[in-house]
Design an enzyme around this catalytic site. Sequence first.
Site, PDB file in Angstrom:
ATOM      1  N   GLY A  72       0.514   3.281   1.131  1.00 26.70           N
ATOM      2  CA  GLY A  72      -0.058   1.943   1.128  1.00 26.70           C
ATOM      3  C   GLY A  72       0.257   1.252  -0.180  1.00 26.70           C
ATOM      4  N   SER A 114      -2.426  -4.710  -4.661  1.00 22.23           N
ATOM      5  CA  SER A 114      -2.016  -5.736  -5.621  1.00 22.23           C
ATOM      6  C   SER A 114      -1.570  -5.149  -6.948  1.00 22.23           C
ATOM      7  CB  SER A 114      -3.176  -6.701  -5.860  1.00 22.23           C
ATOM      8  OG  SER A 114      -4.340  -5.977  -6.232  1.00 22.23           O
ATOM      9  N   LEU A 115      -2.245  -4.097  -7.413  1.00 21.23           N
ATOM     10  CA  LEU A 115      -1.984  -3.555  -8.739  1.00 21.23           C
ATOM     11  C   LEU A 115      -1.254  -2.220  -8.720  1.00 21.23           C
ATOM     12  CD1 LEU A 115      -5.482  -4.290 -10.375  1.00 21.23           C
ATOM     13  CD2 LEU A 115      -3.480  -5.784 -10.227  1.00 21.23           C
ATOM     14  N   VAL A 163       0.306   3.832  -3.406  1.00 22.04           N
ATOM     15  CA  VAL A 163      -0.059   5.243  -3.275  1.00 22.04           C
ATOM     16  C   VAL A 163       1.037   5.992  -2.536  1.00 22.04           C
ATOM     17  CG1 VAL A 163      -1.764   6.863  -2.386  1.00 22.04           C
ATOM     18  CG2 VAL A 163      -2.508   4.647  -3.269  1.00 22.04           C
ATOM     19  N   ASP A 180     -14.885  -3.489  -3.297  1.00 20.23           N
ATOM     20  CA  ASP A 180     -13.640  -3.856  -2.614  1.00 20.23           C
ATOM     21  C   ASP A 180     -13.544  -3.131  -1.275  1.00 20.23           C
ATOM     22  OD1 ASP A 180     -11.325  -5.270  -2.368  1.00 20.23           O
ATOM     23  OD2 ASP A 180     -10.104  -3.984  -3.639  1.00 20.23           O
TER      24      ASP A 180
END
Length: 527
Positions: free
Chosen positions: A162, A165-166, A169, A315
């Site tokens: 996946g 934004s930062l 994985v 989140d």
Amino acid sequence: MLRTSIMSRRRLVTLAATGAAVIGTLASLRANEYDVGAIGVVRLTRAALTVFQIGTHYKTKLYSGKLDKESPEYAKLKSEVHLYGAQKLLDLCCANKGVYIKVGQHIGALDYLLPAEYVKTLRILHSSAPQSSFPDILTVIKEDFKKDAYEIFKSIESVPLGTASLAQVHKAVLLDGRSVAVKVQHRAVKSNSYVDIKTMAALVKITSWVFPDFKFDWIVDESKKNIPQELDFTLEGRNAEKVKSLFKDFHWLKVPSIFWEFSSSRVLTMEFLEGGHVNDVDYLRAHNVNLYEVSGKLGRLYSRMIFVDGFVHSDPHPGNILIRKRDHEAEIVLLDHGLYATLSDQFRWEYAKLWLAILNGDRIQMRKYAETLGVGDLYGLLVCMVSGRSWDTIMAGIQKTKFTDSEREAFQEELPNVLPQISEVLERVNRQMLLVLKTNDLMRGIEHTLKTQARMSAFIEMSKCCVHSVYDEKQKSCKTSLSRWLVSLERQWSLVRLSVYYVYLGVINFDLHKSVEALWTNEFYSF
């Protein structure tokens, strides 16, 4: 001719403002010794140009005064202009990546604030963030550990599980054969983040000039506070361990273990866990997972986070929640622990009292506790934003009225009429509330996807936790053992009454023997 001249002057003023903001931001960054560099200038200019294009498009197309604002033609044009602006913003986020993706994801969750065209367009960023190349991933690992990735891992898959934004994985295997998930930060995101936040501050000023009724400074304030935390993966690891400890009594909650010897500020190696995303209804049904059980457990988890422990995973979009069937029940796997809201006791107590006032339809108490949270005379709007319900429903009795698609549609249709006021609420409200509102919205989105709102399971769990929070406050002021015991008894009796009430509404099953026994134990919370 005169109209053309006026429009040209307006464009010139907008361009001048944009240029001044760019120059001012560059000067500020230089003064603070940030290395802007050629790439930083490109990103900054790209952002400024996008805001200029969106602002100009709105002014020339929508604000020209040619159409009656009540006409169908105006409504159609407004939707087209919104879609243009949303697509431009999406393109900017995908081009600049990093912090822009994070802010775009936040915007994609603001159902109550922005037009549907923006929300729907930017929501794709939750699942389709741009990827870093695999060589860049290997470079980050080598920079942080001073050794080649294959000296740490027996293998590492080149295609990510996946992308966010930062970071992204990758599945890997340690030298001892254990499977792990390796979260690796996008290589340039940390250095770019300083420039990006400064840029956003400048662009928000321009946006406020183009749309004077809206206040967006809170987005910049939150980004300045939250982004540095999310960029430190050691903090994320500590958050994961803390929440695992706090909720160790929830046997159905799984948080990945951290491998600290293979982790750094930009690389987080954790236990590899499988499951289906919480919004993948086909997967859940194929594995015989009870959707109401999932909804109820998520409601219990997040209600306890907010109202009891004050440590909130902020989140909870579908990519961060996996579901799997274990021992004939649904197990929840909670991922991405980079962003948590830490709530003060005072905030929790005031927020719990606000919710109880909403549940009781007590307008006087709603106003009282909304004012303590900073919104003053806009308390009615805050109540609607917190609950996701219409004012008429709240006053009729939110516990007596099950949520329907027609109410959701009516609620969203009414939003455009109060957007400036909503913006004012977000600007005024206690800063701790912002992440809680975001969490509420994402959780409601999951319930909507699972189609479990009618059962009101989240309301049941939240009501219990509100009661616990309010009586926790009362117990802290008790001076004697007797007074503490009486408060405890009052707490348990309130919980029993609450459950009997929900039985009356026909939304849960009730075990009378278990409830009476719970009066004399501390086990009612898990009832």
